[in-house]
Design a protein around this motif. Structure first.
Motif: not given
Length: 229
Positions: A6, A9, A27, A29-34
């Motif tokens: 994992r 962070w 943070s 940062k975020y996922s591309s799926r969101d």
């Protein structure tokens, strides 16, 4: 499940900030799926039956043309029958239109219509209505009488059945029906005097015994007596 794969962070650092006392902000940062995807519908292009193209087309004529081609390829007389039906329908529509044009409108005064005397047909209709009402009243009276007769017969039949049932119960009880000459003894069974009844009552049954020896057991002795004598 291991946590080695994992992402870290907040990586651990040596020094005063080591351990769980380290404070850090949220943070970014975020996922591309969101991310939002497919935010617009795929529109039709020209030549893909858009709404404007469908409004310009005459779908009924196209359907009839396809039907004509289909049936004409199978049966040639279909085209002639279709043309004949179409011409006859046009003639009927024209004749109806001519008849409607020939009708002359006639204005009738309201006072004249009120003062018109009743004709013989209207008087006959009134007499027929009176006769119909009388017949309906007579029919209702007959139906009512029949229903009352039916209820009375059903009541009488129920009373007769109750009386017959009570009489049968009185005759069936020997304690109440003392006039019966029969005795109170229990009837004999049908198989009391049968010839072949209780044939083995006097026979002495040999008790079964257990011998732990296959040669001296009762089964072995019986077997030898039956097959080896």
């Amino acid at each position: 499940m291991t946590t080695a794969a994992r992402p870290t962070w907040a990586p651990a650092k040596g020094g005063n900030e080591q351990g769980g006392t380290r404070i850090f902000g949220p943070s970014g940062k975020y996922s591309s799926r969101d991310l939002a995807a497919h935010t617009s519908l795929k529109p039709r292009k020209e030549g893909q039956q858009t709404q404007e193209e469908l409004q310009k087309r005459n779908l009924r004529d196209e359907l009839e043309e396809r039907e004509r081609k289909h049936y004409s390829s199978k049966d040639k007389s279909y085209v002639e029958d279709r043309d004949r039906r179409k011409s006859s329908s046009l003639l009927l529509e024209g004749s109806k239109r001519d008849a409607e044009d020939k009708i002359v409108a006639r204005e009738i005064d309201a006072d004249d219509s009120d003062m018109e005397p009743k004709s013989d047909d209207e008087s006959d209709e009134d007499d027929d209505d009176d006769d119909t009402e009388a017949l309906m009243a007579e029919l209702e009276r007959i139906k009512k009488e029949r229903a009352e007769d039916k209820l009375r017969k059903e009541r009488q039949q129920a009373e007769e059945e109750a009386k017959m049932k009570e009489a049968e119960l009185m005759r069936g009880n020997p304690l109440i029906n003392m006039n019966n000459s029969g005795s109170f003894n229990v009837k004999r069974r049908w198989d009391d005097d049968v010839v072949f009844k209780n044939q083995a009552r006097g026979e002495i049954k040999t008790p079964k015994r257990f011998i732990n020896d296959t040669i001296r057991s009762d089964f072995h002795r019986k077997f030898l007596h039956r097959y080896m004598k």
